[in-house]
Every structure is written in structure tokens, then in C-alpha cells.
Design a protein around this motif. Structure first.
Motif, PDB file in Angstrom:
ATOM      1  N   ASN A 243       2.844  40.603  38.536  1.00 60.31           N
ATOM      2  CA  ASN A 243       2.387  41.441  37.429  1.00 60.31           C
ATOM      3  C   ASN A 243       2.543  40.716  36.089  1.00 60.31           C
ATOM      4  O   ASN A 243       3.378  39.825  35.935  1.00 60.31           O
ATOM      5  N   THR A 244       1.730  41.128  35.139  1.00 59.35           N
ATOM      6  CA  THR A 244       1.873  40.640  33.766  1.00 59.35           C
ATOM      7  C   THR A 244       2.807  41.573  33.004  1.00 59.35           C
ATOM      8  O   THR A 244       2.538  42.771  32.913  1.00 59.35           O
ATOM      9  N   PHE A 245       3.925  41.025  32.522  1.00 58.73           N
ATOM     10  CA  PHE A 245       4.848  41.814  31.712  1.00 58.73           C
ATOM     11  C   PHE A 245       4.814  41.265  30.282  1.00 58.73           C
ATOM     12  O   PHE A 245       4.974  40.051  30.096  1.00 58.73           O
ATOM     13  N   TYR A 246       4.631  42.131  29.344  1.00 57.52           N
ATOM     14  CA  TYR A 246       4.573  41.703  27.929  1.00 57.52           C
ATOM     15  C   TYR A 246       3.594  40.543  27.779  1.00 57.52           C
ATOM     16  O   TYR A 246       3.875  39.565  27.088  1.00 57.52           O
ATOM     17  N   GLY A 247       2.468  40.650  28.481  1.00 63.74           N
ATOM     18  CA  GLY A 247       1.418  39.639  28.332  1.00 63.74           C
ATOM     19  C   GLY A 247       1.698  38.327  29.044  1.00 63.74           C
ATOM     20  O   GLY A 247       0.927  37.369  28.911  1.00 63.74           O
ATOM     21  N   LYS A 248       2.779  38.267  29.804  1.00 60.43           N
ATOM     22  CA  LYS A 248       3.165  37.005  30.421  1.00 60.43           C
ATOM     23  C   LYS A 248       3.122  37.110  31.947  1.00 60.43           C
ATOM     24  O   LYS A 248       3.680  38.046  32.522  1.00 60.43           O
ATOM     25  N   ARG A 249       2.470  36.138  32.565  1.00 58.89           N
ATOM     26  CA  ARG A 249       2.491  36.066  34.036  1.00 58.89           C
ATOM     27  C   ARG A 249       3.741  35.332  34.486  1.00 58.89           C
ATOM     28  O   ARG A 249       4.306  34.533  33.761  1.00 58.89           O
ATOM     29  N   GLN A 250       4.182  35.609  35.696  1.00 59.58           N
ATOM     30  CA  GLN A 250       5.365  34.940  36.262  1.00 59.58           C
ATOM     31  C   GLN A 250       6.571  35.027  35.333  1.00 59.58           C
ATOM     32  O   GLN A 250       7.236  34.023  35.044  1.00 59.58           O
ATOM     33  N   MET A 251       6.802  36.232  34.864  1.00 59.96           N
ATOM     34  CA  MET A 251       7.972  36.486  34.037  1.00 59.96           C
ATOM     35  C   MET A 251       9.255  36.143  34.806  1.00 59.96           C
ATOM     36  O   MET A 251      10.221  35.647  34.233  1.00 59.96           O
ATOM     37  N   PHE A 252       9.218  36.440  36.089  1.00 60.20           N
ATOM     38  CA  PHE A 252      10.418  36.195  36.901  1.00 60.20           C
ATOM     39  C   PHE A 252      10.237  34.915  37.713  1.00 60.20           C
ATOM     40  O   PHE A 252       9.268  34.774  38.457  1.00 60.20           O
TER      41      PHE A 252
END
Lengths: 430, 430
Positions: B90-99
């Protein structure tokens, strides 16, 4: 887990039927139907829909095609085996086999007769003509269909959560009424709200909420199907259509003057106990009581369905008293335009002086006032009445001239024959 | 049609689990967990439940056996494949691969560590001790379990329709809040109510009602599971536990003074944009801002979580101004004790002067005040905090001394090190 078969089955419905059973009707219709089936079976009667709230443009709100589909669906209904078993086997008003075999056989074979529907301006002209015991069964489902289609028209653009909150508000509103009624000592209240209910599901919810919230103070429901499903008492006795049609059939003024008593004489033969309820207001209560035969003062009670209810009850008490009866053993049923305030007030005023019971209708099953903008879900005054019998117009005078019906010349004749003087007009809300 | 298999399957549940997923937690816990996993993985931390509302006798209301069953159930949970896919993809805060992969592999293998539960008087002592990234994930589910078990204890004697009306009232109450917020121009509000929610189902309902009722003004939810299921933004950045633990690990006063900035330096390496939110109040906001390094004034915003929120926002605006930043490009997130009135007031006061957003918590997901007698469903102030790190006590000063935590000698030392003067005490409602 999704029940796939149910979902697929549901997709096959062409419409979402509003009335799904011939006993989704007021119980008293069935009692009256049996009486009519026995005594006046061949009378040709016309029932007609009358929207007393002309500000509600039914034909603009409700699509004619949808209305026809709902009415056609009702014509496809017949008594189910379980419904028949219930009517044959259940105890109503303490009596087994309330419905005789010949009536039940007729009812099992019944399909409702054709309807006549026409748009006139912003209203519908909806009439049912045929043999009395058949057409009389149209009244309640026709009203329920129109009320619910009007509701659906208002609800159709609302969001899912908006809808849930709408019903949350309606539930809260009803529950607050229940909580207020719960504190009333000796209360007896029944649901009389089938005809102008918001919807079937909502009426069913209201009945169950009353069951839980009022316990033994909840006397039952007029809706025969809900009474069966929820295992509560089916409530109701008789209505204006009996004296109205009997009166229309009278050949002379003398016969006319006797017609309302003839209705009750026929009823007397069939019923006793709490079913012996006088509905005295069809052609004016005072005249009816003054001229009533002695055997009527022995009846169990009086239902007050128009005029000032407190005055009506005082009049009934005085009448019993004058006739040597003990009013404390008599029953008064209030059934006109009730809501919690009036119920509380009447209960407090008459408890102990007479047995009191309430038939709570529209403000129980359709109090959506104030819940959507412009009050577009507020209940309105829709009725479906016997307007003619064997080609003659019927008349109703009522104790409220705003509820009077019939051609003016006939109204005048009835007023003369029944000795009705000046009447006090009261607003008809529902 | 009854789905027989579902009914039978449901009968097999020994308990009705309150927390059914490891991501039924606040999203910022996962962000912080990854940061801790990277930077301070081996720290031994103790989290402890603290009921700031001693008038709520949790141990009298909630059966210890039931509490253990719920906590044991949480220990049986592991990340499902779909949850893992969501976090990874998922995209979190506009960022992919947050984790990152190493974190996800660790998380996929994680089971929550043991808990220690003891009844002390009418309260429970509930603590979690272990490696920081593991025990920190107990905070939210532990709180949610206790809040919901307390609710169940109150609800268990209510009738079916009484319950339905209770929720009807709660829905109406929330919807009226939504309707008031709907009129606010430029509003941005997110659900921050996981920890002290009435129940999971209720929080899920609230989120959906906000989605429908507020449309694009609804910014998302802090609850990661609900964000996944309802396809809305997962919201949250960082919390007090980071500076509290970093501070407790400091060997000298000089290191202590730098600890809160070290937290954000670590964060700075990992995150940009709207994730660069300063939470300045752990050891007093004024001192924190006065001594903040220059690179911090370039961060996106400040979250105001204690003290008078309007004063806090004014202080933030002044600080940005003094540092040569344009406050109108900065973000202020209010997240302390919000309800509709405060949201409206703060929005009107600060819109246009700064970008404003709201993290609405307990009064969104648990405003059952006044809905049952004696207010037994009113939310109360339950927290679960890091109280020790590697054997040393943690301290929180906050901008509200009623929210301060830690041994008094340490509080005094922290006040000295961080230069905290007199503070204004404010009631802590939730």
C-alpha cells in the motif's frame, strides 16, 4: 459467509413487494369479513381511496407503474397453509375456532378482485368494486402500499449511513415514547397502526419494541400477520363500514334509523366478551346512545374514534350510569389520533372510573415527523372507505364534521334521521 | 435463509475476540515500531496500564478470566498474508514500500510477548516487559480490550431492543456531530479513536459514517485494519514513547537534553513530507522549541497533544515565524481531547493562518456519555505507557502537569534539564 443462494434468489424479485400476505391486514377486517360473508355476502360495494391531505401530491411522488406492480402483486396472494392453520387454530379473544369452516374455505380460495386506478391531477383515483367480503379486504393493503411507496420515494436518494441514522432517530423517538408509557400504572395499549404505517418492517419493529419495552402493558397488534409471527394477541372488533353499508342499503328512513343497531344485532349473535365493542360515532354518538336498545348497554365497551376523546368517554360513562350499568366494569377504547401525551392524559383521567385501553395507530407506526427536511416523511391522512353499496352512496357523519363523508343531500338526510345537531370540528391529522 | 454452516462455526468460538488482527492498532505504532526495530531494537521496555479514572473499578467490572482469554487470544494472532501484502504494497503518506523487507519479515514472524496481570484492589495491574519493538505493540490492543470488556459488562443485562435503541442513540449523536462538521470549510479530520473506542464494530461504523457524511474532509483513520478494509488513508506519525524511552536511556544530563532531538534525527533519516511531524510536548513544548536545531523548523508540522490547544498553535506559529518559516505552509494537528465544539472553534481560529488538521479520538469513537443510567458507558482515562527502559524509569512532563508521569525525583531532574517552569493544570477527560 455469504448465503449465495439467498442472494441469487433475491435478485430474481422483479419488485420488492410491500404486502406479502393476505393476513398482513387489520384483524378486525377478518372478523367483519366473516360477518359480512354470513349476513350480506352479495352486496356490491365500492371502496375508494381518499387522500384528505391534498398537499401530498401522491401521483407526483409515486410512479403509477410501481403502484400497479404492488397492487398486482397483492392480487397474486392467497392464504398460505400456515396462515390458514393459524386462523383456524389460534385462540382469538379467548375463543377457539373464531373463524368458521365455511368462511375459511372461502378465504382459502380467495384472490383479491380487480382494482381501478387512474391518475387525476396530482392524485390517484383508486377504487375497488365487487362483492363486499372480497373488496373490503383491499382497504388496508391499498393504504399500506401507498404509504410505503410514498416513503420509498422520499428515501430513494439518501445515503446508506444517512438512512441508518434516519431509522436510528425513529427508533430513539419511539423508544422515548415507550419509556414515557412504561411509567403508567395499569396501561393497556395495542398497535392499531397497520393502515398508515411507515412500512411493514417498521411496524414489525415497533411491535417488538413495545413487547420488550412495555411487557404486559402491550395488549397486542391489529396486524394479523405480525400477531402470528410475534405470537402476540390480534386485536380489533368492528369498524364504520358495517353501519355505513347497512345504512346505505336501508329502503326507508325508519330502516335507516335502525341500521346501526342491526349491525350490532348481527354481531351480538356471533360474539361476546371483549368483542362486544360499540363504535357509536358513525352517525353521531349522542343520538346513537340515546336511542340504543337496552341489550346494547350490556355490551362490554365503547370505542371512541372521533370527536373530543375525553368528552366521548364522559358521555359513555354517563350513558352506562343512566342505564344502570357500572362503568368500572366497562371498557373504553380510545383509537383516534393518539400519541403519548393524549394517552397519558386520558389514562390519568379515566383509570379507575372505567376500564381503559388504547389503540395507538399512526403516531406509533409512522411518526417520522421532523426526521427529514421539509417533513417529507410525515404521515398524512389517507383513507380508503366504502363509498357505495348496491349503487347507493354511503354516508358517514362522525363526531367530527371534518371526518364526514357522502353526498351533501344524503348527509342532510342522515343528520335529520339520526338527530345530529351542531358538531364541533377538529383537525384531522392522520 | 439461515446459513447453517456459519451458525455452527460461530458456535465453536470459545470467546468473542475483541482484537482479531495485529494491525487492529494505530498506524503510528507500526511506523514507530519499524524505527525502533532499526535503531533501538534491543532495548528492554516495560509498558504498564494506568487507569487515570480511579472511579471506574475495572477489576470489579471486568472478570479476570475473560480479560486473560482476550489477552491470550491476542498472543495467538499473527500477521495474515493479506495484511502483510497490504503493509508491503500500500501507499502510505504518498510513499510506496513504507515498510522495509527486514522489518516485514520480523513482523510476519511476530507473536506478542507474555503479559503480567494482577488484581490490586479494584484495579488491574497489567504490564508488558520485553524487547521494545515487541512490547510496544501491546499498548493499543490492551487498551481496546479493557475498554470493550468494560462496555460489555455494562451492556450484558440490557434487552435486545434496549440495545438497539442505545446504538440508535449513539448513531444519532455521532451523525449530529458529523452534520455540524460538514458545514466547516476546508476541514480535515481523521479518526484517532482506536485505543479508547467503545468497540471495534463501533469504530468501524464511525469511520464509515465519517466517510459518507464528511466526504473529502475525512482524512482517514489511525486504525490500520480499518484503513485497509475501508480503503481510506492510514494516519499517524509518532508518539511520546520515543522521546520517553530515548530520554530514559540517556547516560548524562547533556544526553538527556538531546534525547528528544535524537528521536527526530532518526525519524528525519527515514521520513519526509507529512510524516515529519513534531510532537514537542513530552518534556514541555516551550523549552523543546526554544532549543530545537534549525533543521527541525524545516519539518512539516507540529502535533499539539496537551495543554491549551489554541495557545499551543499560537506558540507554533510564532516559532515558525521567528525561524523564518511561513506558517501558512505548515501543518498543525490537534489531537488532544477534541470534540465538535473545540474542532469548530480551532478551525475557525486557525484556518488560513496555518494548515490545520484534527485527530479526533475518544469523543468520536466512544461518546456514549448520557446514554445509559449513571453514565456507566462514559469513556474514561485509561492509558498504557512505557514506564521503564533498560531498568530505568521513564518520565513524561507534558504541557499539562495532570498528564505527567514518572518518579518525582526524575520529574524534578527532567524539569531542570528541560527548563520547564510553572505549568497550567487542565482536567484530563479522556
Amino acid at each position: 459467509m455469504v448465503d449465495i443462494a439467498s442472494r441469487v434468489y433475491n435478485h430474481k424479485w422483479k419488485i420488492d413487494p410491500i404486502v406479502r400476505s393476505l393476513i398482513d391486514t387489520d384483524f378486525y377486517k377478518l372478523l367483519m369479513c366473516q360477518s359480512v360473508f354470513r349476513n350480506r355476502r352479495d352486496t356490491i360495494v365500492t371502496f375508494s381511496l381518499i387522500n384528505r391531505s391534498s398537499h401530498v401530491p401522491l401521483a407526483k411522488l409515486v410512479d403509477e407503474g410501481e403502484l400497479r406492480e404492488q397492487l398486482d402483486h397483492i392480487r397474486s396472494l392467497s392464504l398460505s397453509r400456515g396462515e390458514s392453520t393459524f386462523l383456524r387454530g389460534n385462540t382469538f379473544y379467548g375463543k377457539r375456532q373464531m373463524f368458521r369452516s365455511d368462511f375459511m374455505e372461502w378465504f382459502e380460495a380467495l384472490r383479491l378482485p380487480p382494482y381501478h386506478l387512474e391518475r387525476v391531477g396530482d392524485q390517484y383515483e383508486l377504487t375497488f368494486e365487487g362483492s363486499w367480503p372480497e373488496v373490503m379486504l383491499w382497504e388496508i393493503p391499498a393504504l399500506a402500499v401507498l404509504m410505503e411507496l410514498r416513503g420509498r420515494a422520499v428515501l430513494k436518494d439518501m445515503g446508506r449511513f444517512e438512512l441508518q441514522v434516519l431509522y436510528a432517530r425513529a427508533m430513539t423517538k419511539l423508544w422515548e415514547k415507550v419509556e414515557r408509557l412504561r411509567s403508567l400504572d395499569g396501561l393497556r395499549v395495542a398497535d392499531f397502526g397497520t393502515r398508515r404505517r411507515h412500512s411493514f418492517m417498521w411496524q414489525d419493529w415497533c411491535v417488538q419494541a413495545m413487547q420488550e419495552g412495555l411487557g404486559s402493558s402491550f395488549a397486542g397488534t391489529s396486524n394479523c400477520l405480525i400477531a402470528m409471527r410475534r405470537e402476540v394477541e390480534a386485536i380489533g372488533t368492528n369498524a364504520h363500514e358495517l353501519p355505513m353499508v347497512y345504512a346505505a342499503l336501508a329502503e326507508t328512513d325508519a330502516e335507516l334509523a335502525q341500521a346501526p343497531y342491526q349491525v350490532l344485532a348481527d354481531w351480538h349473535e356471533e360474539h361476546d366478551g371483549n368483542l362486544r365493542m360499540i363504535l357509536p360515532d358513525t352517525f353521531g354518538t349522542q343520538g346513537f346512545l340515546d336511542k340504543a336498545p337496552d341489550w346494547l348497554s350490556g355490551w362490554t365497551g365503547i370505542r371512541i374514534d372521533s370527536g373530543d376523546p375525553a368528552l366521548g368517554a364522559e358521555r359513555a360513562i354517563k350513558w352506562w350510569h343512566d342505564r344502570g350499568e357500572d362503568p368500572r366494569e366497562k371498557l373504553v377504547i380510545f383509537s383516534d389520533g393518539l400519541d403519548v401525551d393524549t394517552i397519558i392524559q386520558l389514562q390519568q383521567q379515566f383509570a379507575g372510573r372505567v376500564r381503559v385501553s388504547f389503540g395507538w395507530g399512526t403516531m406509533l407506526t409512522n411518526d417520522f415527523r421532523g426526521l427529514v427536511s421539509d417533513n417529507r416523511l410525515a404521515p398524512f391522512s389517507l383513507v380508503c372507505k366504502a363509498v357505495a353499496a348496491n349503487g347507493r352512496p354511503t354516508v358517514k357523519l362522525s363526531d367530527n364534521p371534518n371526518k364526514a363523508m357522502g353526498p351533501q343531500t344524503e348527509i342532510d338526510r342522515y343528520k335529520r334521521v339520526f338527530g345530529v345537531g351542531p358538531q364541533q370540528a377538529m383537525d384531522v391529522v392522520v
